[in-house]
Design a protein around this motif. Structure first.
Motif, mmCIF file in Angstrom:
data_model
loop_
_atom_site.group_PDB
_atom_site.id
_atom_site.type_symbol
_atom_site.label_atom_id
_atom_site.label_comp_id
_atom_site.label_asym_id
_atom_site.label_seq_id
_atom_site.Cartn_x
_atom_site.Cartn_y
_atom_site.Cartn_z
ATOM 1 N N TRP A 352 55.521 69.417 78.354
ATOM 2 C CA TRP A 352 54.878 68.541 79.339
ATOM 3 C C TRP A 352 55.685 68.477 80.625
ATOM 4 O O TRP A 352 55.134 68.447 81.729
ATOM 5 C CB TRP A 352 54.704 67.135 78.750
ATOM 6 C CG TRP A 352 53.553 67.006 77.806
ATOM 7 C CD1 TRP A 352 53.605 66.984 76.436
ATOM 8 C CD2 TRP A 352 52.172 66.898 78.144
ATOM 9 N NE1 TRP A 352 52.347 66.878 75.913
ATOM 10 C CE2 TRP A 352 51.437 66.812 76.935
ATOM 11 C CE3 TRP A 352 51.476 66.860 79.356
ATOM 12 C CZ2 TRP A 352 50.046 66.694 76.903
ATOM 13 C CZ3 TRP A 352 50.089 66.748 79.326
ATOM 14 C CH2 TRP A 352 49.388 66.666 78.117
ATOM 15 N N VAL A 353 56.999 68.458 80.508
ATOM 16 C CA VAL A 353 57.860 68.367 81.692
ATOM 17 C C VAL A 353 57.774 69.644 82.532
ATOM 18 O O VAL A 353 57.869 69.609 83.760
ATOM 19 C CB VAL A 353 59.312 68.059 81.279
ATOM 20 C CG1 VAL A 353 60.263 68.135 82.466
ATOM 21 C CG2 VAL A 353 59.386 66.676 80.632
ATOM 22 N N CYS A 433 59.090 76.600 75.886
ATOM 23 C CA CYS A 433 59.273 75.149 75.810
ATOM 24 C C CYS A 433 58.842 74.608 74.450
ATOM 25 O O CYS A 433 58.184 75.275 73.660
ATOM 26 C CB CYS A 433 58.477 74.461 76.922
ATOM 27 S SG CYS A 433 59.056 74.823 78.589
ATOM 28 N N GLU A 434 59.221 73.344 74.217
ATOM 29 C CA GLU A 434 58.928 72.688 72.950
ATOM 30 C C GLU A 434 57.904 71.579 73.168
ATOM 31 O O GLU A 434 57.863 70.950 74.235
ATOM 32 C CB GLU A 434 60.208 72.073 72.369
ATOM 33 C CG GLU A 434 61.328 73.083 72.145
ATOM 34 C CD GLU A 434 62.664 72.415 71.912
ATOM 35 O OE1 GLU A 434 62.724 71.160 71.994
ATOM 36 O OE2 GLU A 434 63.650 73.120 71.656
ATOM 37 N N LYS A 441 49.496 72.104 73.109
ATOM 38 C CA LYS A 441 49.875 73.295 73.873
ATOM 39 C C LYS A 441 48.856 73.661 74.945
ATOM 40 O O LYS A 441 49.215 74.086 76.032
ATOM 41 C CB LYS A 441 50.089 74.479 72.922
ATOM 42 C CG LYS A 441 50.808 75.655 73.566
ATOM 43 C CD LYS A 441 51.303 76.630 72.524
ATOM 44 C CE LYS A 441 52.201 77.695 73.142
ATOM 45 N NZ LYS A 441 52.775 78.589 72.123
ATOM 46 N N VAL A 442 47.577 73.510 74.651
ATOM 47 C CA VAL A 442 46.540 73.838 75.632
ATOM 48 C C VAL A 442 46.510 72.798 76.748
ATOM 49 O O VAL A 442 46.551 73.130 77.935
ATOM 50 C CB VAL A 442 45.164 73.938 74.953
ATOM 51 C CG1 VAL A 442 44.070 74.177 75.999
ATOM 52 C CG2 VAL A 442 45.158 75.065 73.928
ATOM 53 N N ILE A 443 46.464 71.543 76.388
ATOM 54 C CA ILE A 443 46.276 70.487 77.372
ATOM 55 C C ILE A 443 47.515 70.275 78.248
ATOM 56 O O ILE A 443 47.406 69.873 79.403
ATOM 57 C CB ILE A 443 45.854 69.171 76.667
ATOM 58 C CG1 ILE A 443 45.205 68.227 77.674
ATOM 59 C CG2 ILE A 443 47.027 68.512 75.966
ATOM 60 C CD1 ILE A 443 44.543 67.032 77.017
ATOM 61 N N ALA A 444 48.702 70.581 77.719
ATOM 62 C CA ALA A 444 49.932 70.380 78.492
ATOM 63 C C ALA A 444 50.106 71.423 79.591
ATOM 64 O O ALA A 444 51.024 71.325 80.400
ATOM 65 C CB ALA A 444 51.157 70.384 77.575
ATOM 66 N N GLY A 505 56.321 80.632 69.446
ATOM 67 C CA GLY A 505 57.354 81.542 69.932
ATOM 68 C C GLY A 505 57.122 81.943 71.378
ATOM 69 O O GLY A 505 56.097 81.637 71.997
ATOM 70 N N THR A 506 58.107 82.641 71.940
ATOM 71 C CA THR A 506 58.041 83.080 73.327
ATOM 72 C C THR A 506 57.016 84.195 73.482
ATOM 73 O O THR A 506 56.960 85.120 72.675
ATOM 74 C CB THR A 506 59.417 83.582 73.785
ATOM 75 O OG1 THR A 506 60.362 82.524 73.623
ATOM 76 C CG2 THR A 506 59.382 84.012 75.240
#
Length: 671
Positions: A352-353, A433-434, A441-444, A505-506
């Protein structure tokens, strides 16, 4: 100034424990601190080098490396001559000191550059640093510097001028009270549509952590509407209230946990508000980032040891490269200091950040060692108040999505290439990121997707873009999670399998190279969303592809169990890479046993050199419907050409929606 270990390495009093590059003294490695207690004692004594290793993150990395590897030295030090070419005398006289965890060969935790004070470049630019003398980031001097940065940004930075929709306001804001009453720290929630704010607002990026704190709920709403003392809020929030009102001179503040309802049994307000994050942060006057805090209890300001951040003028006799060297002055500079203090912090690893930082027009980072300013035209710190130009010229965050596209003066093809590459960077950084809640994951990322959509004027396709979709479908997941692939479980559905959102994962997204040949086409896209926002959560979806789909077998030879073998259409291939999207798919690789016949591949792209082909690895579900499970690069082109040009006699058409006997292409659905 230096502990005995550091002094011995710098002044060549110790013998190297190892010579890199076959005995080359220009890459000598020395034992440094043999034990953790020895390092901690040097930190306490104030060693200018060891103090920079005192952060919890660095000490954790050192301890972890020491425990996992059978090391006889807790840290090592490497002296590196800065220039191996015949260059200027000044450049050859400079050198670097790297502190490594355990033995040689590891990635340095700390990199210091020593430049002769006689070097003209030092005198003209590097000596512009500001000596930090205060033992806290909470001083009037620091706050005055922030005021200077803000004034410069407001008056001179054209790219930082307010967003054109700056009259927009979040649904709720915290009203901190009249600016003339600087001593009252009472806050109350206002509903912007009922009680229009009379000025700009500030946002806060913070890490919730495990601490329990006061939040907006149906129960606390009435109290927050009437007003509460900031003293009942966690320390980070209290500091944000004071910084907003007294340092920035702004009356309104937005904090997610106090401006969005947090009731666990009703997520409707959260879902609605989460999809407005693009406007919340890009419309804000400034974003305060609690970068140094592990959770909301630690605050914005910290005690510090100034010597951990500032350059230092030292006298050394570095006879590593010249036995006749005499003592003279050097400037010791940590060229990646801001990265160490900022990028490696837990907050900056939050998903989110990532979005909040990228969308904000200004970020003021409250790090443990110093304050760092970041806007679209300036990246500065208390050490380098006029801008950081050493080693890391500008922050990548000041250039991503920066400026108006017409200013770039790009042609259509250059425009697409430029922003495709930017999106690749965004996906790579974001996927590192975590997220506390994986399904976020989609909305952030939806706010950044909205900003990119404004630029590209293109259709967003769950983490990718329609015009470049054939290239972007060829992403690769590195270090996939041991957990199941999210898209594979109905109760945790996040996205279709063809989207990189579906894996952990990346993720490295394939670069857009116009010289490459895409061998398939996208015929149709169907996506079903949770809301009317097409950058938000997805309930279901699929794409229709038309191309060369063939049977595939992956297996490991008995004599080479670590190497994956591949056959396509019954023809054995030379394998360059095989990358599965999730570790759960590793069960497909059975020693000496090929996969069952319901594993397939889409021959997707011939690369620029025409020596390898990239193929999507597919698992058949039913009736021409497939899930993506990985990607591979194989060759040579002659074998691929045989499979593409004619279907092997032993092969029948794969399960499909439609099949062309003329082109040997199938139409299939990816879900």
């Amino acid at each position: 100034m230096f502990c005995d270990k550091c002094d011995g390495v710098l002044n060549a009093r110790f013998e190297p424990s190892y010579f890199d590059n076959e005995g080359d003294i220009r890459n000598a490695v020395y034992n440094h601190h043999e034990t953790l207690s020895s390092l901690q004692a040097s930190i306490e004594e104030g060693c200018l080098i060891c103090c920079r290793l005192s952060s919890q993150i660095m000490l954790h990395q050192l301890i972890q490396s020491f425990q996992q590897n059978n090391q006889d030295s807790f840290t090592s030090a490497q002296i590196v001559q800065s220039s191996f070419e015949e260059d200027t005398e000044e450049e050859n006289d400079s050198f670097s000191l790297n502190i490594l965890p355990g033995h040689f060969g590891s990635i340095p935790l700390l990199e210091l550059r020593f430049r002769p004070l006689s070097d003209a470049t030092v005198n003209s630019s590097i000596l512009s640093y500001r000596r930090l003398v205060s033992s806290s980031t909470n001083t009037q001097e620091s706050k005055s510097l922030v005021a200077n940065w803000l004034d410069m940004c407001e008056q001179k930075h054209l790219k930082c001028f307010p967003y054109r929709g700056s009259d927009w306001q979040p649904t709720r804001l915290l009203d901190l009270g009249s600016l003339s009453d600087s001593q009252t720290d009472r806050v109350r929630i206002i509903e912007s549509q009922r009680e229009s704010p009379t000025g700009p607002y500030v946002t806060l990026s913070h890490r919730w952590g495990g601490s329990d704190f006061y939040k907006l709920t149906k129960t606390t709403y009435a109290n927050l509407r009437s007003g509460i003392s900031s003293q009942i809020l966690p320390r980070t929030f209290r500091d944000a209230v004071r910084a907003t009102k007294r340092v920035l001179g702004v009356r309104y503040l937005w904090i997610d946990s106090l401006c969005i309802f947090q009731d666990p049994d009703d997520q409707s307000d959260w879902l609605k508000e989460a999809l407005t994050m693009d406007k919340v942060y890009k419309t804000a006057f400034c974003n305060l980032s609690a970068t140094g805090a592990a959770d909301s209890s630690q605050g914005l300001f910290f005690d510090r040891r100034p010597e951990q951040s500032r350059p230092a003028e030292v006298t050394l006799t570095p006879s590593h490269f010249d036995p006749s060297a005499s003592a003279h002055g050097y400037l010791m500079v940590e060229e990646s200091a801001s990265s160490r203090q900022l990028e490696s912090t837990p907050l900056q690893r939050r998903g989110w950040v990532f979005q909040e930082r990228l969308l904000a027009r200004r970020n003021l980072h409250f790090c443990c060692d110093q304050l760092i300013w970041e806007c679209k035209e300036l990246y500065a710190s208390e050490t380098y108040p006029e801008g950081i130009e050493i080693g890391e010229c500008v922050s990548p965050w000041t250039t991503l999505l920066n400026g108006d596209p017409p200013e770039l003066g790009l042609g259509d093809e250059e425009f697409e290439n430029h922003y495709h590459d930017i999106w690749c960077q965004i996906v790579f950084r974001y996927s590192e990121c975590e997220l506390t809640v994986p399904t976020d994951k989609v909305i952030a990322l939806s706010g950044i997707a909205k900003r990119m959509r404004e630029i590209l004027q293109d259709e967003y396709v769950v983490g990718m873009w329609r015009r470049s979709l054939p290239h972007q479908l060829l992403w690769t997941a590195y270090s996939p999670s041991k957990a199941k692939q999210i898209a594979g479980s109905p109760d945790t559905y996040r996205s279709p399998s063809f989207s990189w959102f579906s894996t952990e994962g990346t993720v490295a997204m394939s670069r857009w190279r116009h010289q490459d040949s895409i061998l398939f086409s996208v015929k149709d896209i169907t996506l079903e969303y949770e809301t009317t926002d097409t950058t938000g959560p997805v309930k279901n979806g699929h794409i229709i592809l038309h191309g060369f789909v063939r049977t595939m077998r992956l297996y490991n030879e008995t004599d080479e169990p670590s190497r994956t073998q591949v056959t396509i259409g019954g023809v054995k291939m030379n394998v360059f890479t095989v990358s599965l999207d999730s570790r759960m798919h590793g069960s497909f690789l059975k020693s000496s046993m090929p996969l069952s016949s319901d594993v397939y591949c889409l021959i997707a792209r011939r690369n620029i050199t025409a020596t390898t082909y990239e193929c999507l690895i597919l698992d058949h579900v039913s009736s021409g419907r497939y899930k993506r499970i990985g990607i591979c690069a194989v060759g040579p082109k002659e074998r691929i050409a045989t499979i593409v040009e004619q279907l092997p006699k032993s092969e029948s058409p794969v399960p499909h929606l439609t099949y062309s006997t003329e082109s040997k292409k199938s139409t299939v659905m990816l879900i």
